[in-house]
Design a protein around this motif. Structure first.
Motif, PDB file in Angstrom:
ATOM      1  N   TYR A 177       0.806  -1.260   0.057  1.00  0.00           N
ATOM      2  CA  TYR A 177      -0.002   0.135   0.126  1.00  0.00           C
ATOM      3  C   TYR A 177       0.741   1.448  -0.077  1.00  0.00           C
ATOM      4  N   ASN A 178       2.289   1.037   0.191  1.00  0.00           N
ATOM      5  CA  ASN A 178       2.980   2.263   0.140  1.00  0.00           C
ATOM      6  C   ASN A 178       3.737   2.104  -1.133  1.00  0.00           C
ATOM      7  N   LYS A 186      -3.820   2.993  -8.025  1.00  0.00           N
ATOM      8  CA  LYS A 186      -3.868   2.448  -6.921  1.00  0.00           C
ATOM      9  C   LYS A 186      -2.260   2.309  -6.579  1.00  0.00           C
ATOM     10  N   LYS A 187      -1.852   2.150  -5.360  1.00  0.00           N
ATOM     11  CA  LYS A 187      -0.443   1.816  -5.109  1.00  0.00           C
ATOM     12  C   LYS A 187      -0.136   0.440  -4.712  1.00  0.00           C
ATOM     13  N   GLY A 188       0.783  -0.220  -5.370  1.00  0.00           N
ATOM     14  CA  GLY A 188       1.500  -1.342  -5.142  1.00  0.00           C
ATOM     15  C   GLY A 188       0.669  -2.743  -5.820  1.00  0.00           C
TER      16      GLY A 188
ATOM     17  N   SER B 174      -2.506  -9.646   2.640  1.00  0.00           N
ATOM     18  CA  SER B 174      -1.209  -8.850   2.755  1.00  0.00           C
ATOM     19  C   SER B 174      -1.537  -7.667   2.167  1.00  0.00           C
ATOM     20  N   ILE B 175      -1.509  -6.430   2.464  1.00  0.00           N
ATOM     21  CA  ILE B 175      -1.074  -5.144   1.784  1.00  0.00           C
ATOM     22  C   ILE B 175       0.323  -4.845   1.837  1.00  0.00           C
ATOM     23  N   ASP B 176       1.023  -5.381   2.642  1.00  0.00           N
ATOM     24  CA  ASP B 176       2.328  -4.789   2.683  1.00  0.00           C
ATOM     25  C   ASP B 176       3.354  -6.051   2.788  1.00  0.00           C
ATOM     26  N   TRP B 295      -8.740   3.168  -3.930  1.00  0.00           N
ATOM     27  CA  TRP B 295      -8.321   1.819  -3.782  1.00  0.00           C
ATOM     28  C   TRP B 295      -8.871   0.789  -4.521  1.00  0.00           C
ATOM     29  N   CYS B 296      -9.748   1.307  -5.502  1.00  0.00           N
ATOM     30  CA  CYS B 296     -10.460   0.333  -6.589  1.00  0.00           C
ATOM     31  C   CYS B 296     -10.324   0.622  -7.922  1.00  0.00           C
ATOM     32  N   VAL B 297     -10.407  -0.270  -8.753  1.00  0.00           N
ATOM     33  CA  VAL B 297     -10.463  -0.239 -10.128  1.00  0.00           C
ATOM     34  C   VAL B 297     -11.950   0.046 -10.397  1.00  0.00           C
ATOM     35  N   ASN B 298     -12.749  -0.790  -9.779  1.00  0.00           N
ATOM     36  CA  ASN B 298     -14.211  -0.748  -9.705  1.00  0.00           C
ATOM     37  C   ASN B 298     -14.749   0.374  -9.810  1.00  0.00           C
ATOM     38  N   PRO B 299     -15.430   0.749 -11.047  1.00  0.00           N
ATOM     39  CA  PRO B 299     -15.529   2.176 -11.186  1.00  0.00           C
ATOM     40  C   PRO B 299     -17.067   2.324 -10.738  1.00  0.00           C
ATOM     41  N   ARG B 300     -17.920   1.399 -10.016  1.00  0.00           N
ATOM     42  CA  ARG B 300     -18.994   1.847  -9.135  1.00  0.00           C
ATOM     43  C   ARG B 300     -19.150   1.395  -7.835  1.00  0.00           C
TER      44      ARG B 300
END
Lengths: 329, 329
Positions: A177-178, A186-188, B174-176, B295-300
């Motif tokens: 996320y960084n 979005k990041k990462g 995991s986001i990191d 944080w999303c590519v979802n357009p909706r």
């Protein structure tokens, strides 16, 4: 004795990209009987772009006419965003010709057969499930890794679309996320970290960092660091280059972390990877399998097969045909 | 006029934890008619632990007997890993009493009614879908955020289990990939970044860094940094403390990045959050919604409701009952 192709139940698969339209006649067993490519008019008006698609379809149909029944349906895959339910192309960056364009119904008006539309990765996931590497598996996760990373989820033989058709965008799952900013904003995302351009950039960075280091990658680029691409990294790896191996192993580490997330959410019966970068990474599939347990809480992840896609460059045509077979089944 | 509880079709929900067994009689509309708690014998032998569970169930049943028909089924939720298909408890760290123990069939042997078993988060997700905040939604993502983060996915009114029942482990997405190590061994899981202990640790770190900074958090901890917990951060925030707000906003940022991943994969119709930390963060749900599009590519994505769970501390009892209603439906 192999069975002869079944032209009787054939459908047409259409693969629309930013520069070309590929169309193919596909039999009910997923065999591509005949195919052709035409340039795509992605930057022209909506009607001219539609004509580029129908010209390709008509051209294929006229070739087939003498020997076969007319196709029973047409399946189209294209870059998203699009709406698979209504068959509308919404606003794909690669297809500026169409904004909220009812592609499926317009093509159906011309040929008077059922027409289905979905994005490339979803369609390819369905083709792999119906006829390819994921055949017989209940919960399928498919990823195409090339210049981008597209993914598709197939449950019980059907594409999982979610609420609006926007599900299965696994290429934009972030594992940092960084991290660096993806083309999506979005990041990462795994796409910005591990797709072809990231592999090329990683190679260029390493070569710039240590100019004294010899690498076949640089030889293949004729000494010009700026000309280094992921393809050259793949070629150098095939020739035994240690730097290329190092770069691909780092990519494998990133893909393992990402697949761990996917497995922990979906616990699929199989993972299938296609696309140019996946083909390049196939020698490392064993390494990905070895690393996955450290990126999963799933205690039985090691039982999940990681397979290379059956369809290579024809994934779009097969995908289109699979969408359509789904309707006719 | 509210309908009177329907004891006729009631089932028993059982919530097994490391220290207690909670059991409740739940009617077909998800209302808990009666409940009680007993200590759990998590560290004793498998038979003694089973007896702790059946003692609680029998105690509830005997209370109910005079006024109602016998319960039609029993649903049990427990910490994983477990196998919802076979009803086996595999090896939960919190329940050392049972290793590959056929809990569902053993309880069924005692009461001669259908018995279902699943993990807490899956069961709570089903209860929310059947009777709670996610009622009427097709694709449901549920998360309980407390000392850990557990999640459950419900599609078309059924828990999505994946290949082996190990799906829906969203707390370990995991986001990191370079982040802190989670209790599960992975790096950067949302659980290690944003659950209660992470909020407490973040507060302690900030208070240690700048000892001159006044904060209600420290007042509530009577000046002892080591005594700071997420609960105190929540209380301090409710009292208007700026540091507490800062800490919770950071947590909101992490949860937004994580939920973006979930939405891009699943495109759910609704996201429901329960658990103590979710309750503390409810004033920030608007901020999470505001941040999700980045944080999303979802357009909706902005159309997807983010709701607080209907069941609070009773999520386990309701969840157990929902598992069982599913069987009887």
């Amino acid at each position: 004795m192999t069975e002869s192709p079944n032209r009787q139940g054939a459908v047409i698969g259409v693969d629309i990209g930013g520069t070309k339209v590929a169309v193919g006649l596909v039999d009910p067993r997923g065999r591509i009987l005949r195919q052709l490519r035409r340039p795509m008019a992605a930057n022209s008006g909506p009607e001219a772009a539609l004509e580029a698609v129908t010209a390709a379809i008509s051209s294929l149909s006229s070739q087939s006419e003498s020997s076969s029944a007319p196709p029973r349906g047409i399946g189209i895959c294209a870059p998203g965003p699009l709406d698979p339910v209504t068959g509308m192309v919404i606003n794909p960056p690669n297809l500026p010709c169409w904004r909220n364009f009812p592609l499926a119904s317009r093509v159906a008006d011309v040929y008077r057969v059922p027409v289905k539309l979905d994005n490339d990765a979803n369609a390819a996931a369905l083709a792999e499930t119906r006829w390819g590497a994921a055949r017989g598996y209940r919960y399928v996760f498919y990823a195409t890794v090339g210049t981008g990373i597209g993914t598709g989820i197939v449950f019980d033989g059907r594409i999982y679309h979610g609420r609006t058709g926007a599900a299965g965008e696994g290429g934009h799952v972030s594992i940092d996320y960084n991290g660096p900013v993806c083309s999506c904003g979005k990041k990462g995302c795994i796409e910005v970290l591990a797709a072809g351009p990231a592999i090329g950039a990683r190679a260029r960075a390493k070569l710039s960092e240590d100019r004294s280091r010899h690498s076949t990658i640089l030889d293949l680029a004729k000494g010009n660091i700026d000309a280094v691409t992921s393809e050259l990294v793949g070629q150098a790896h095939a020739a035994g280059d240690p730097l290329a191996r190092e770069i691909l192993q780092e990519t494998v580490g990133l893909l393992s972390a990402w697949l761990g997330n996917i497995v922990d959410l979906l616990d699929p019966n199989v993972v299938v990877m296609g696309g140019g970068v996946a083909a390049m990474l196939q020698p490392f599939f064993g390494q990905i399998k070895d690393r996955l347990p450290s990126w999963c809480v799933n205690p039985r992840v090691s039982e999940i097969p990681l397979l290379i896609a059956h369809y290579g460059a024809d994934a779009g045509i097969a995908g289109g045909a699979a969408l359509c077979s789904d309707v006719l089944a």
